[in-house]
Write a protein that holds these residues in place. Structure first.
Motif, PDB file in Angstrom:
ATOM      1  N   ILE A  91       0.942  -1.267   0.047  1.00 63.25           N
ATOM      2  CA  ILE A  91       0.212   0.179  -0.114  1.00 63.25           C
ATOM      3  C   ILE A  91       0.923   1.169  -0.013  1.00 63.25           C
ATOM      4  N   GLN A 158     -10.796  -5.907  -4.579  1.00 59.80           N
ATOM      5  CA  GLN A 158     -10.951  -4.463  -4.188  1.00 59.80           C
ATOM      6  C   GLN A 158      -9.707  -3.315  -5.098  1.00 59.80           C
ATOM      7  N   TRP A 160      -7.477  -0.206  -4.543  1.00 62.92           N
ATOM      8  CA  TRP A 160      -6.917   0.553  -3.570  1.00 62.92           C
ATOM      9  C   TRP A 160      -6.245   1.628  -4.101  1.00 62.92           C
ATOM     10  N   LYS A 164      -6.124   4.015   0.622  1.00 67.92           N
ATOM     11  CA  LYS A 164      -7.454   3.651   1.220  1.00 67.92           C
ATOM     12  C   LYS A 164      -8.303   2.888  -0.128  1.00 67.92           C
ATOM     13  N   LYS A 165      -9.401   2.179   0.417  1.00 71.54           N
ATOM     14  CA  LYS A 165     -10.000   1.327  -0.678  1.00 71.54           C
ATOM     15  C   LYS A 165     -11.028   2.390  -1.441  1.00 71.54           C
TER      16      LYS A 165
END
Length: 190
Positions: A91, A158, A160, A164-165
């Motif tokens: 991330i 998902q 990202w 954040k998603k």
């Protein structure tokens, strides 16, 4: 047998005929099979298949070459994430590079997940290297990571961005529909 090719018996057999019978396509090119070439052929239920002649019959379209397709992968294996630290590192890297990341949350016991994974690996080729795809087995990572991502159903895909998603697709229906939904999710975000 290095030059041999196994094919299904549904291919038309090469038979010794007069050259006038070889009027089109593959048979026209195989009308000149010599005794030395017979040694490099493979017999499948009495069908002679000559690799050199098959290669000669491949056609190119005017706008593309065969060499361009050789370097393009068919699918990209989803890199597995096995720890929360690895998840956080991915991330952070994506945020620093201002890239988006796709996480495929799945489980080893989920049949839909197993069936969907190769299709998403093929989809990953379309977006490589702009978007990186990762897989996360919910049974192999800490439960707090699963809770943090808000995973309630399998499979969940998902997107990202910026730590954040941004969007998600819950894949409880047919795989081709899920792939279309994921493609649409990616296109909507860009």
């Amino acid at each position: 047998m290095a030059n041999a090719l196994r094919i299904s018996p549904s291919f038309h057999p090469l038979k010794w005929r007069k050259p006038s019978d070889f009027s089109s396509g593959f048979f026209r090119q195989c009308s000149h099979i010599s005794i030395s070439e017979i040694k490099t052929t493979y017999s499948v239920r009495n069908h002679l298949i000559c690799l050199d002649r098959i290669r000669a019959n491949i056609t190119k379209t005017p706008d593309s070459s065969l060499d361009d397709d050789i370097d393009t992968p068919v699918s990209i294996e989803l890199e597995p994430i096995v720890s929360e630290g690895q998840f956080d590192r991915i991330i952070a890297e994506a945020q620093q590079l201002e890239e988006a990341v796709i996480f495929v949350w799945m489980a080893g016991w989920c049949r839909k997940c197993i069936y969907l994974k190769p299709k998403l690996e093929k989809l990953a080729v379309d977006y490589y290297p702009r978007i990186r795809f990762y897989s996360i087995d919910v049974n192999r990572v800490p439960q707090r990571l699963v809770s943090r991502a808000g995973i309630t159903k399998m499979p969940t895909i998902q997107l990202w961005r910026d730590g954040k998603k941004e969007a998600e697709v819950i894949g409880g229906h047919k795989a081709w529909l899920v792939v279309n939904d994921v493609r649409q999710m990616i296109e909507n975000e860009f």
